[in-house]
Design a protein around this motif. Sequence first.
Motif, PDB file in Angstrom:
ATOM      1  N   LEU A  24       0.429  -1.351   0.049  1.00  0.00           N
ATOM      2  CA  LEU A  24      -0.096   0.307   0.014  1.00  0.00           C
ATOM      3  C   LEU A  24       0.611   1.653   0.127  1.00  0.00           C
ATOM      4  O   LEU A  24       0.284   2.677  -0.592  1.00  0.00           O
ATOM      5  N   GLU A  25       2.134   1.013  -0.002  1.00  0.00           N
ATOM      6  CA  GLU A  25       2.660   2.201   0.650  1.00  0.00           C
ATOM      7  C   GLU A  25       3.546   2.929  -1.115  1.00  0.00           C
ATOM      8  O   GLU A  25       3.760   4.061  -0.619  1.00  0.00           O
ATOM      9  N   LYS A  27       1.490   3.410  -3.567  1.00  0.00           N
ATOM     10  CA  LYS A  27       0.374   4.117  -3.901  1.00  0.00           C
ATOM     11  C   LYS A  27       0.662   4.284  -5.573  1.00  0.00           C
ATOM     12  O   LYS A  27       0.032   5.019  -5.870  1.00  0.00           O
ATOM     13  N   GLU A  28       0.007   2.349  -5.771  1.00  0.00           N
ATOM     14  CA  GLU A  28      -0.210   2.472  -6.922  1.00  0.00           C
ATOM     15  C   GLU A  28      -1.839   1.312  -6.770  1.00  0.00           C
ATOM     16  O   GLU A  28      -1.402   0.482  -5.519  1.00  0.00           O
ATOM     17  N   LEU A  29      -2.434   1.081  -7.141  1.00  0.00           N
ATOM     18  CA  LEU A  29      -3.685   0.250  -7.405  1.00  0.00           C
ATOM     19  C   LEU A  29      -3.997  -1.522  -7.010  1.00  0.00           C
ATOM     20  O   LEU A  29      -3.304  -1.744  -7.678  1.00  0.00           O
ATOM     21  N   VAL A  30      -4.097  -1.788  -5.813  1.00  0.00           N
ATOM     22  CA  VAL A  30      -3.723  -3.487  -5.121  1.00  0.00           C
ATOM     23  C   VAL A  30      -4.816  -3.753  -5.963  1.00  0.00           C
ATOM     24  O   VAL A  30      -5.980  -2.880  -5.337  1.00  0.00           O
ATOM     25  N   VAL A  31      -4.803  -4.490  -7.265  1.00  0.00           N
ATOM     26  CA  VAL A  31      -5.665  -5.586  -6.844  1.00  0.00           C
ATOM     27  C   VAL A  31      -5.662  -6.953  -6.293  1.00  0.00           C
ATOM     28  O   VAL A  31      -5.447  -7.585  -6.055  1.00  0.00           O
ATOM     29  N   ALA A  32      -7.121  -6.917  -5.905  1.00  0.00           N
ATOM     30  CA  ALA A  32      -7.167  -8.208  -4.332  1.00  0.00           C
ATOM     31  C   ALA A  32      -8.812  -8.679  -5.774  1.00  0.00           C
ATOM     32  O   ALA A  32      -9.418  -9.188  -4.686  1.00  0.00           O
ATOM     33  N   GLU A 210     -12.716  12.007  -2.369  1.00  0.00           N
ATOM     34  CA  GLU A 210     -12.339  13.585  -2.523  1.00  0.00           C
ATOM     35  C   GLU A 210     -12.670  13.689  -0.680  1.00  0.00           C
ATOM     36  O   GLU A 210     -11.691  14.275  -0.161  1.00  0.00           O
ATOM     37  N   GLU A 211     -13.084  13.129  -0.281  1.00  0.00           N
ATOM     38  CA  GLU A 211     -13.794  13.374   1.117  1.00  0.00           C
ATOM     39  C   GLU A 211     -13.437  13.540   1.853  1.00  0.00           C
ATOM     40  O   GLU A 211     -13.478  12.874   3.901  1.00  0.00           O
ATOM     41  N   THR A 212     -12.995  11.046   1.809  1.00  0.00           N
ATOM     42  CA  THR A 212     -12.721  10.323   3.391  1.00  0.00           C
ATOM     43  C   THR A 212     -10.723  10.778   3.108  1.00  0.00           C
ATOM     44  O   THR A 212     -10.235   9.955   2.410  1.00  0.00           O
ATOM     45  N   PRO A 213     -10.418  10.743   4.724  1.00  0.00           N
ATOM     46  CA  PRO A 213      -8.704  10.264   4.677  1.00  0.00           C
ATOM     47  C   PRO A 213      -8.460   9.237   4.505  1.00  0.00           C
ATOM     48  O   PRO A 213      -9.427   8.030   4.564  1.00  0.00           O
ATOM     49  N   GLY A 214      -7.138   9.018   4.402  1.00  0.00           N
ATOM     50  CA  GLY A 214      -6.216   7.330   4.437  1.00  0.00           C
ATOM     51  C   GLY A 214      -6.864   6.342   3.233  1.00  0.00           C
ATOM     52  O   GLY A 214      -6.549   6.858   2.119  1.00  0.00           O
ATOM     53  N   LEU A 215      -6.475   5.688   3.958  1.00  0.00           N
ATOM     54  CA  LEU A 215      -6.432   4.537   2.219  1.00  0.00           C
ATOM     55  C   LEU A 215      -7.940   3.534   1.927  1.00  0.00           C
ATOM     56  O   LEU A 215      -8.821   3.329   2.987  1.00  0.00           O
ATOM     57  N   LEU A 216      -8.012   3.332   0.506  1.00  0.00           N
ATOM     58  CA  LEU A 216      -9.584   3.136   0.327  1.00  0.00           C
ATOM     59  C   LEU A 216      -9.886   2.097  -0.406  1.00  0.00           C
ATOM     60  O   LEU A 216      -9.038   1.655  -1.351  1.00  0.00           O
ATOM     61  N   MET A 217     -11.042   1.308  -0.179  1.00  0.00           N
ATOM     62  CA  MET A 217     -11.133   0.464  -0.891  1.00  0.00           C
ATOM     63  C   MET A 217     -11.997   0.936  -1.750  1.00  0.00           C
ATOM     64  O   MET A 217     -13.492   0.878  -0.863  1.00  0.00           O
ATOM     65  N   ALA A 218     -12.552   0.464  -2.804  1.00  0.00           N
ATOM     66  CA  ALA A 218     -12.764   0.509  -4.203  1.00  0.00           C
ATOM     67  C   ALA A 218     -13.368  -1.367  -4.197  1.00  0.00           C
ATOM     68  O   ALA A 218     -12.868  -2.731  -4.220  1.00  0.00           O
TER      69      ALA A 218
END
Length: 297
Positions: A24-25, A27-32, A210-218
Motif C-alpha cells: 500500500l505504500e 501508491k499504486e492500486l492493489v488488485v485483490a 475527495e472527502e475521505t482520508p486514509g487508504l480507500l477500498m473499492a
Amino acid sequence: MTNTVRIAPNEGRNLRAARLRSLLEQKELVVAPCCYDALSAKLIEQAGFDMTFMSGFAASASRIGMPDLGLMSYGEVVDHVRNISEATSLPFVADGDTGYGNAMNVIRTVKGLARAGAAAVMIEDQVAPKRCGHTPGKAVVEREVAFDRIKAAVDAREEEDVLILARTDARKAHGLGEAIDRAQRFFELGADIIFVEAPQSVDEMRLICEETPGLLMANMLEGGDTPILPQTELRDMGFNIAAYPLTLLSAVMQQVVETLAELKADKVQDSALMSFAEVRERIGFETYYEASEGYKA
C-alpha cells in the motif's frame, strides 16, 4: 484527501501485515481477487496477484452452502482463515463481519483472525445478523455503536499486528453524507483502510475519494450497485485497493453448472476441462512428492 499508511507500533510480528503495508505504500492500486477457500487462494497466488481478500459472501457459499446472512460462526470463520493462510503466502483481508457481538467480541475476533493468518480484518457497522452489502434489507447500527466497534478493533491491533479495514454500509439507508461522516470518524479512530460500501454512481465514488482520508477500498461486484470501472480509473480517483468479491465464485459456479448439464447429457468434452496433470500440479501433488523423497529410508 491524502492517503497514508499507518505504522503499527508492533509492526514486524505479522509478516503478512508488513507485506500488505509495503504494497500500500507503493501508491499504486492493489488488485485483490477475492478467494472463497484455500484452493482459490492458491490459484490467485499462482496467477501472480499480490494480495487476496476472503469474501464473507463467497466463503459462506463455499463452506456451508448458505447465503451471507451471518450464518457462519466466529469459529468457522477462524478455521476458514487458517486454512487459507496455510495454502498461500499472500497477505489477505479476513471478513470479520460485525465482530460477532459487543466491543469485547470485536477484540476477540480481530485477534483471533490475525493469529489465524490474516494481514487485515474488516469490521462493519451493520446490525447483526448482517447482510450482503448489495442486497435489500440491510441496516446499520447507531453511530456510537459503530464507533465503539472500530475503537475495539484498533485496540486489538495494539496486541496483534494487523491492519484494520473499517466498513460502513450507511449509504443505502442514510445517504452518502452519513456514510462519509462515519468513514471520516473511522479514520480518526485509527482504522488503516476505509471502505464505503455500495456507492451508486461514479460521482459518488469520486466524492468518497475527495472527502475521505486514509487508504480507500473499492468493491467491484459485477451486477451490484456500484459501477464497475477500469482499474486505472479507480487508481486515478484515489482508491488504493480494488476488491472483486464474487468474480471467481461466479465464474466457477457458471462453469460447474454448465459442465453438470453437459455431464447429464453425456456430452462432456475432455478438451474443455483442465488436464489431470495440471490439476495435480496446481494443487501441489508434485511438490509434495518431491519433498517426501527426502524422508525415504
